[in-house]
Structure formats: C-alpha cells, structure tokens
Write a protein that holds these residues in place. Structure first.
Motif, PDB file in Angstrom:
ATOM      1  N   VAL B  34       0.838  -1.203   0.000  1.00 21.71           N
ATOM      2  CA  VAL B  34       0.000   0.000   0.000  1.00 21.71           C
ATOM      3  C   VAL B  34       0.875   1.255   0.000  1.00 21.71           C
ATOM      4  N   VAL B  56      -5.900  -0.301  -1.557  1.00 22.41           N
ATOM      5  CA  VAL B  56      -5.987  -1.105  -0.338  1.00 22.41           C
ATOM      6  C   VAL B  56      -6.540  -2.495  -0.669  1.00 22.41           C
ATOM      7  N   TRP B  57      -7.550  -2.540  -1.548  1.00 25.95           N
ATOM      8  CA  TRP B  57      -8.152  -3.836  -1.855  1.00 25.95           C
ATOM      9  C   TRP B  57      -7.228  -4.722  -2.659  1.00 25.95           C
ATOM     10  N   ALA B  60      -4.788  -6.074  -0.362  1.00 21.84           N
ATOM     11  CA  ALA B  60      -5.385  -7.104   0.496  1.00 21.84           C
ATOM     12  C   ALA B  60      -5.497  -8.432  -0.245  1.00 21.84           C
ATOM     13  N   LEU B 110      -5.780  -7.529   8.444  1.00 18.45           N
ATOM     14  CA  LEU B 110      -5.827  -6.583   7.332  1.00 18.45           C
ATOM     15  C   LEU B 110      -6.934  -5.562   7.561  1.00 18.45           C
ATOM     16  N   ALA B 114      -6.114  -1.625   7.844  1.00 16.28           N
ATOM     17  CA  ALA B 114      -6.492  -0.824   6.677  1.00 16.28           C
ATOM     18  C   ALA B 114      -6.956   0.598   7.024  1.00 16.28           C
ATOM     19  N   LEU B 135     -13.922  -4.885   4.292  1.00 16.06           N
ATOM     20  CA  LEU B 135     -12.828  -5.856   4.433  1.00 16.06           C
ATOM     21  C   LEU B 135     -13.249  -7.021   5.321  1.00 16.06           C
TER      22      LEU B 135
END
Lengths: 246, 222, 206
Positions: B34, B56-57, B60, B110, B114, B135
């Motif tokens: 990130v 972020v996704w 992840a 996570l 996040a 998330l």
C-alpha cells in the motif's frame, strides 16, 4: 444421439469413431466458413454508421459466443468425468480448453482491431471486453493446473473442480464487471450493436457461428484422439493400431 | 462434529501463534505494498484519495493470496492432512475450521490495519468505516475461494505461482464490490448495495467453497 | 471382518498390482510384504479409503466401504509413513489433538499414560521439532495406546527408526490388541517378533 451412448464412452471404441467424424466436421467447418465469409464480406450491406470496418464482427462475435459456450461445455464434461468417473469425459474437457482459450483470444484481438477504427482506441475497459479477458485468465488457469500435475487422473479431477468453481463464478464475475462498468461511466464506451441489424448480417453471423462450432468439434475430436493415444500408449489396442511402432 | 471443528481451529491458531513471524510477514507485505503506490504515482492528495480504495483492496488480495500455501501446505507435508481426512467427521466441517483460522490470522488483521493506511491516503470519517466493514465481509470470501486454489495446488509443481493464476481471477467480484463500497461512500451514493452484495457473495462462498476444498483435498491425497 | 476381493491398483498409468484377495478376521494380523515400489503403501491407503482402487471390492463388517466410509473410519486407526505430527506443537499437544479429533474423550491422565508407555513421559512438553526420528515415531505410535477402541489398525512401517526396546514394546502391544479381538494390517522390512499363530503374510510382488 440414436446409438448407444455408453458403448462409445470407452476411449478404445471412441478413438476410431472420432477418427471417422473428424473429416466430416472439418469439411463442414470449411464450407460453412467460406459461405459465412462470403456473406459477410460481399453480400451484407455496408453499415451506414461504421462503414466497411464493421465486417470484422463476422469473425469477432461468433468467437465471443464460442469462447463462453465452450467454457460451459468444458465444465459440463469435467463435471461428468468427476461424477461418473468416465475417463473420456475428462479427456474431452482437457481437449476443449485450448480451443476455448483460442476463441477468447480471437475475440479479444478482433475486438481490439474493431475498436481502433470505431472509437480510436485498442482497448476500453468495457464490461464485455473485461469479462472476456477474465475468461481468458480462467482458461489459462485451467490449462496451467492440468499441465503442472503429472498424474493424469489427478489432473483430470483437479481440473474438473477448478472448471466447476469457475463456471459458478463466471456469471458472478460478469455481473460484477457490469455493475462496476455502470458505476464508471466516464471510462466506458457503449459497444452495443445497432438494433436494426440487416437480416443478411444476422444470417452471415449465424453461418459463421455454425462454422466455428464445426471447427471446434473437429479440432477437439482430433485433440482427444491424441490424448487417448498418449494416455493409453501402454495398452494392447494402441500397440495393435496400424502404424504403431513395433 | 462441533468438537472436531473447535479442535482443528484451536490447533491451527496455536500453531500460528508459535509461528507468528510467518503471519506478521504477510501483514507487513500488505502495509508495504500500500505504501509503494504514493511513491509510484506521486503524492497528489486528490489522486490518492480516488485511488485509495482500489489500492488497499488490491494489496489485500495479494496479501491474502500470499498466505494461502500455508493453509494446507504444512499439514500436507507432515502427514496431518491424512489424519484429518481419515476422521469420521465430515471433511467440510474440518475445512471450514481451517479456513476460519486462516481468516482470523490473515483477513482480520488486514481489516484492522487498513483504516490506519486509509488515513495516509486522505480518507476520513465514513469511508474509513465502510472500508473496515467491507474488508471484514470480503476477506472471508478471499480465504474461502483461496482455499480452493490452495487445495488444488497441493504438492503440485510451481504451486505458489500457480495459486495466483487460479485464484486472482476468481477474486475479481470481491475486489469490485469491496472497493466499490468505499468509492460509493466517497461519492455520497451510499455503500449499502455493495455491502449487501459482498455479504451475498460470502454466503454463496460459505455454502459452496468447503465442498470444493474437501473434494480437492481428497484428490490431492489420492 | 475385512474382506478384500480382486483388488487392483495403478500408479499413474503403471499397474502396480491386481487380483489381490484376502480376509482378515478378528484377532488376526496381516503382514504385507514386497519390494520397494511393489505397492504396499498404496494397498494400505486403498484399505483405509484414502485412494480409490482401480478394481475390486473391500468389505468391512460385511459392508462395502464405498457406501459406508464412516463406519470404516470410525473403526480404523491409520498410521502413515509420515508421522502426522506438528513440529511446532509439543508432544502432548499433538496427542491431545489427535484424541480429540478422533472423538476419544481422553483425559490428561490417559494421554500421559500413553506417552509413558512409549517412553516419552519426560519429553511430553517438548516441541516435536526437537525430537529425534525414533522419538517422533514413538510419539506417533502413542496413538495406538490411546485408541484401543479402534478395531482395525493399518500401520505403514511402524517399526521404522525404532530401537530394539521400542520394537519389543510395540510387538507386545500389537499382540495384546489381537488378543482383544482387534485386527491389524501392516508393512515392515525388518524381521520383528510378530505374534506367532495370528500372523498371515501377503506378498505383493510376483
């Protein structure tokens, strides 16, 4: 099918049958392809909006249809192989994958060729194109998994599970990509065809779709024959085939 | 059956606690990936704010994927997987316990970290909360779908890279709805639709994935 | 109780064995012999339902295991070539987990008794990582002292890496298991003092 289906579910009896069927489907594919291309390039009228360049849809659209259809057929064969434990079904699934991947690639490539003169860009993150790209990834994943497993029966079963998981996911992926696309209107281009399609255009497309279909069957049967030979090379009936090394 | 579920879950968590460095690695991987993006695209705040949910996704997804080989890998190598398959309990229950442990060790951290990273990208207030919820709903999907890939590639040549190839395309809906939820909140259109779709996806995954994982494990042990 | 008919097995495309038939009844032990690669391990894995057989049938308590896997699994204890122990957990944690998973409500005292019986009483709280090969094998074998309710023991090379004292202890325990009406199918390369009179042999290579 009128004949006893199960009689042909063993590789040994299917091998010669497939051999007899291949020329039939190959000739059909060639003839239909010639007719379809003739209609597409010479008979169908010039599109008043898109000019002559639109004619690539006679190659593009049937390829896109086939790419999705073959994935479903592949998953169905794989499921059959997993449930009934018939080796031939799994071989069919394995044999279909490269043709499906080829169709997907063809659809993507001709889509790009179509997009450049129409909208001035090779690639747009349109829902259909994106789904097609993901479909290509699914095909590649299936082939990569089968290629990396040495034991053919484990490869069959693992591939079948993956194909089924993929088949459940394809509609979800398509739906999610469409949803994503409508939310990002700015970046998207509407790839819809004009609703008033000339009937000759439709005819040309259908004939081409049939040609693709026949081609896929012919090529898949040829590939299945090779797979049968490779897997059954230690059996007596393969050794007895004419032309087999002594 | 419940006893077996608890036993497997507790064992996996205990095992992970003894090897906590392994799990911390993938969490730091998430943080580093990130943090790389602003360095790559420049520190323009408006740009970062638009890109934050997606970054972020995607990070992840990658972090969840990185820890997948551990779910069944060590059990396969030391023979405990055979013992698990040979219990009279349904394999799907055991699989679910293992996936739940994986989620607790990879997904939940996570989701907890996040929001802090989101602050770096200029997200504040409601979008951060939605990111956390998304998330929490999405990472169990990642563990479930990823479990299928992990089970299919057990003992296979080039397993680690192969998992990425199999699993990442299947992760796409989670990515779209997860990142979409945050973007919708930023845009002010509300995240309820996205979040309910994520929850629906999670339900489907809970019902179907354990079967696929169990079948794949049986195939791997044959 | 265990009836095997015309069993055949393939590894990849290579046939390993075919036409294997045998019965094992209560109180009997079957010693599966054969060269490396003759299919001993494959046979054991087929018997406990891990791998499918190419052909043939296996009946346990009169029922084909294809339809009644749970019955077989509830009665069977399988000890594979791999020990099935987690390196990071202690000996006692491993064993307690096995017992719990198998649905044996083994109290701490029973687990300790099993460990003492295998000569691991002192090492109960050591992580398996720090054990020697022989000690690991003994820790895996401790399951046999916990699982006396399991009727059918399927053991792949149980004597490998064991010292003489442990071999004798295991042989005696096997004898007690057969005496109590249990069954066992095992492979071993060593000449071990298997209970005389109750042992039958099956050679896989021809």
């Amino acid at each position: 099918m009128a004949f006893n289906w199960f009689k042909y579910s063993s590789p040994q009896t299917f091998y010669p049958l497939a051999g007899r069927l291949v020329p039939f489907f190959a000739v059909l594919a060639a003839v239909l392809g010639a007719i379809g291309l003739y209609i597409g390039f010479f008979v169908a009228p010039t599109d008043f909006q898109q000019g002559e360049a639109y004619r690539i849809i006679f190659i593009h659209v049937p390829a896109a249809w086939m790419s999705m259809f073959i994935y479903l057929v592949m998953a169905a064969w794989a499921a059959l192989g997993l449930i009934l434990n018939t080796r031939l079904s799994s071989m069919m699934a394995t044999a279909l994958a490269p043709t499906g991947a080829l169709m997907t690639f063809l659809a993507l490539w001709t889509g790009a060729l179509w997009g450049k003169p129409m909208w001035g860009t090779w690639w747009a993150w349109d829902a259909r194109m994106t789904s097609e790209l993901i479909l290509l990834f699914l095909y590649i994943g299936f082939m990569a998994l089968q290629a990396s497993i040495d034991d053919p029966r484990r490869a069959d079963k693992a591939g079948a599970i993956l194909a089924l998981v993929g088949a459940v996911n394809v509609p979800i992926i398509y739906f999610s990509v469409k949803w994503w696309n409508t939310l990002h209107q700015g970046a998207s281009i509407s790839v819809g065809r004009s609703p008033s399609m000339a009937s000759t255009m439709l005819l040309g497309m259908l004939v081409m779709a049939l040609a693709y279909w026949m081609y896929s069957i012919a090529v898949t049967l040829m590939r299945v024959r090779s797979i049968i030979l490779e897997r059954e090379r230690n059996t007596q009936w393969v050794r007895d085939l004419p032309g087999a090394p002594a | 059956m419940w006893d077996a579920f608890v036993a497997v879950f507790a064992r996996d968590v205990l095992q992970a606690w003894r090897r906590r460095a392994d799990w911390l690695t993938s969490i730091f991987f998430f943080v580093i990936v990130v943090s790389l993006f602003p360095l790559g695209v420049g520190p323009e705040p408006a740009l970062l704010r638009t890109m934050a949910p997606g970054i972020v996704w995607v990070a992840a997804l990658l972090a969840a994927m990185l820890s997948l080989p551990r779910v069944f890998g060590s059990d396969y190598a030391d023979g405990t997987l055979e013992q698990l398959v040979l219990t009279p309990h349904p394999l799907t229950v055991i699989v679910l316990a293992k996936v739940l442990a994986h989620w607790l060790l990879s997904g939940v951290p996570l989701a907890l970290i996040a929001p802090v990273l989101a602050l770096q990208f200029g997200l504040e207030g409601e979008p951060v909360g939605v990111l956390f919820v998304a998330l929490l709903l999405g990472t169990p999907c990642l563990s479930l779908i990823g479990g299928v890939g992990a089970a299919l590639t057990l003992g296979v040549r080039g397993g680690g890279v192969l998992i990425a190839l199999l699993v990442l395309p299947l992760y796409i809906p989670v990515l779209i709805f997860g990142a979409g939820a945050v973007e919708a909140t930023v845009a002010g259109t509300g995240a309820a639709g996205h979040l309910s779709l994520l929850a629906a996806g999670l339900l489907i995954a809970i019902v179907l994935a354990p079967w696929a994982i169990a079948a794949a494990l049986r195939v791997a042990l044959e | 109780m265990l009836e095997v008919r015309d069993l055949a097995c393939q590894r990849g495309e290579q046939p390993l064995f075919s036409g294997i038939s045998f019965d094992v009844s209560a109180g009997e032990l079957l010693w599966v012999e054969g060269r490396n690669g003759s299919g001993k391990t494959s046979l054991l894995r087929i018997l406990c339902g891990l791998s499918p057989a190419e052909a043939g049938s296996i009946r346990w308590r009169g029922e084909n295991i294809r339809g009644a896997r749970e019955v077989l699994l509830g009665d069977t204890l399988f000890l594979a070539h791999a020990n099935g122990l987690k390196d990071d957990l202690t000996v006692v944690e491993n064993l307690r987990f096995d017992a719990r998973l198998a649905g044996m409500n083994a109290g701490a005292d029973r687990v300790d008794a099993a460990l003492r019986a295998c000569g691991l009483g002192e090492r109960r709280d050591l992580a398996v990582r720090y054990l020697s090969q022989g000690q690991r094998r003994r820790a895996a074998l401790a399951r046999l002292w916990l699982a006396q309710s399991r009727k059918l023991w399927i053991l792949d090379e149980p004597f490998a890496a064991l010292d003489a004292e442990s071999v004798d202890r295991l042989a005696a325990h096997l004898g007690a298991h057969l005496e109590a009406g249990g069954l066992a199918v095992l492979t071993t390369h060593q000449e071990v003092p298997l209970p005389a009179g109750r042992t039958r042999r099956l050679r896989l290579d021809h």
